[in-house]
Scaffold this motif. Structure first.
Motif, PDB file in Angstrom:
ATOM      1  N   ILE A  29      -8.366   4.073   7.153  1.00 54.48           N
ATOM      2  CA  ILE A  29      -8.602   5.331   6.433  1.00 54.48           C
ATOM      3  C   ILE A  29     -10.008   5.328   5.829  1.00 54.48           C
ATOM      4  O   ILE A  29     -10.775   6.268   6.004  1.00 54.48           O
ATOM      5  N   LYS A  57       0.811  -1.220   0.000  1.00 56.21           N
ATOM      6  CA  LYS A  57       0.000   0.000   0.000  1.00 56.21           C
ATOM      7  C   LYS A  57       0.843   1.268   0.000  1.00 56.21           C
ATOM      8  O   LYS A  57       0.437   2.277  -0.572  1.00 56.21           O
ATOM      9  N   ARG A 104       1.191  -9.396  13.889  1.00 56.01           N
ATOM     10  CA  ARG A 104       0.725  -8.012  13.701  1.00 56.01           C
ATOM     11  C   ARG A 104      -0.671  -8.000  13.065  1.00 56.01           C
ATOM     12  O   ARG A 104      -1.537  -7.233  13.463  1.00 56.01           O
ATOM     13  N   GLY A 143      -3.099   3.378   5.444  1.00 53.40           N
ATOM     14  CA  GLY A 143      -3.080   2.896   6.823  1.00 53.40           C
ATOM     15  C   GLY A 143      -3.937   1.667   6.993  1.00 53.40           C
ATOM     16  O   GLY A 143      -3.928   0.759   6.151  1.00 53.40           O
ATOM     17  N   ASP A 190      -3.916  -6.236  14.626  1.00 50.86           N
ATOM     18  CA  ASP A 190      -4.603  -5.157  13.891  1.00 50.86           C
ATOM     19  C   ASP A 190      -6.053  -5.506  13.554  1.00 50.86           C
ATOM     20  O   ASP A 190      -6.921  -4.641  13.551  1.00 50.86           O
TER      21      ASP A 190
HETATM   22  O1  C5P Z   1       1.815   0.490   8.429  1.00 52.68           O
HETATM   23  P1  C5P Z   1       2.810   0.349   9.527  1.00 52.68           P
HETATM   24  O2  C5P Z   1       3.432  -1.013   9.616  1.00 52.68           O
HETATM   25  O3  C5P Z   1       3.836   1.424   9.532  1.00 52.68           O
HETATM   26  O4  C5P Z   1       1.967   0.566  10.867  1.00 52.68           O
HETATM   27  C1  C5P Z   1       2.467   0.286  12.128  1.00 52.68           C
HETATM   28  C2  C5P Z   1       1.314  -0.071  13.060  1.00 52.68           C
HETATM   29  O5  C5P Z   1       0.519   1.105  13.275  1.00 52.68           O
HETATM   30  C3  C5P Z   1       0.340  -1.097  12.485  1.00 52.68           C
HETATM   31  O6  C5P Z   1       0.688  -2.430  12.783  1.00 52.68           O
HETATM   32  C4  C5P Z   1      -0.972  -0.724  13.125  1.00 52.68           C
HETATM   33  O7  C5P Z   1      -1.109  -1.352  14.383  1.00 52.68           O
HETATM   34  C5  C5P Z   1      -0.846   0.756  13.380  1.00 52.68           C
HETATM   35  N1  C5P Z   1      -1.661   1.540  12.442  1.00 52.68           N
HETATM   36  C6  C5P Z   1      -3.002   1.708  12.726  1.00 52.68           C
HETATM   37  N2  C5P Z   1      -3.774   2.499  11.941  1.00 52.68           N
HETATM   38  C7  C5P Z   1      -3.259   3.100  10.861  1.00 52.68           C
HETATM   39  C8  C5P Z   1      -1.905   2.922  10.514  1.00 52.68           C
HETATM   40  C9  C5P Z   1      -1.122   2.104  11.329  1.00 52.68           C
HETATM   41  O8  C5P Z   1      -3.498   1.149  13.699  1.00 52.68           O
HETATM   42  N3  C5P Z   1      -4.058   3.895  10.121  1.00 52.68           N
END
Ligand code: C5P
Length: 215
Positions: A122, A20, A170, A119, A174
């Motif tokens: 979004i 993404k 992860r 993200g 999430d």
């Molecule tokens: O995308 P990235 O790996 O950098 O994101 C790190 C962590 O931030 C994700 O595992 C997620 O838990 C959190 N995150 C989120 N909401 C978002 C972007 C990231 O919860 N919009």
């Protein structure tokens, strides 16, 4: 981009290492929009806590840090470290932290001529009225392989099996959290990059954005 152009917000969600980030960068360049990787906002909050030796599970403290964050100072090269991503996903379960960061992200999206935000939430929470939404995914194995190759390509050392297990952990955190879990918005276009690759995903996304702009 001329002043007659409408305000454009493109939402790109999906799990870690699905592509993404690359897709969002390509879309932002193509349409002359600013880009925000919202993962960096969670990462920066987590890093500020780690740097000060503060606990990751104190919600009021983490929210205070999140409210003071300067989005213009997010440094990907520092924030992309593996342990910061892990800490970010722990900080990201806390509703007060999310509220503070979502507010800053919405402000970013509201500035002309619009933006591409990527993200986890979004399309569902931050910008539910986005012009168009994408949900980018790929199998955990393919995502682990991409992350592995990226680290090795940058001269680092990486173990495929442990990257895969981290990605699965992860994903579970999430998708399983109560506040803003990772899931596709009902009106999101699904892009599975397991086989099509990111360049083909960009072409598919571009056609869909062009069609949305014509409507
Ligand atoms: O995308 P990235 O790996 O950098 O994101 C790190 C962590 O931030 C994700 O595992 C997620 O838990 C959190 N995150 C989120 N909401 C978002 C972007 C990231 O919860 N919009």
């Amino acid at each position: 981009m001329t002043s007659e152009m409408p305000h454009i917000v493109i939402a790109v969600d999906g799990p870690a290492a699905a592509g993404k980030g690359t897709l969002s960068r390509r879309l932002s360049e193509h349409y002359g929009l600013r880009h925000l990787d919202t993962g960096l906002t969670y990462r920066a909050t987590a890093k500020a806590l780690l740097d000060r030796g503060l606990p990751l599970d104190d919600e009021d403290l983490a929210a205070e840090i999140a409210r003071g964050l300067d989005l213009s100072g997010l440094d990907r090269s520092v924030l992309s470290a593996h342990d910061i991503g892990e800490a970010a996903s722990r900080v990201a379960v806390m509703p007060k932290v999310r509220r503070a960061l979502v507010e800053a992200q919405r402000e970013f999206a509201g500035i002309e001529p619009g933006a591409v935000l990527d993200g986890r939430d979004i399309g569902t929470v931050v910008c539910p009225d986005a012009l168009i939404k994408f949900y980018v995914t790929a199998s955990p194995e393919v995502r682990a392989r991409r992350r592995h190759d990226e680290i090795v390509g940058n001269g680092g050392e990486a173990d495929l099996a442990s990257i895969l297990s981290d990605i699965e952990k992860r994903d579970a955190r999430d998708t399983g959290r109560a506040d803003s879990p990772l899931r596709p918005a009902p009106d999101a276009h699904l892009l599975d990059t397991t086989e099509m690759g990111i360049e083909a995903a960009f072409e598919a996304a571009r056609h869909l954005v062009d069609a949305a702009l014509e409507r």
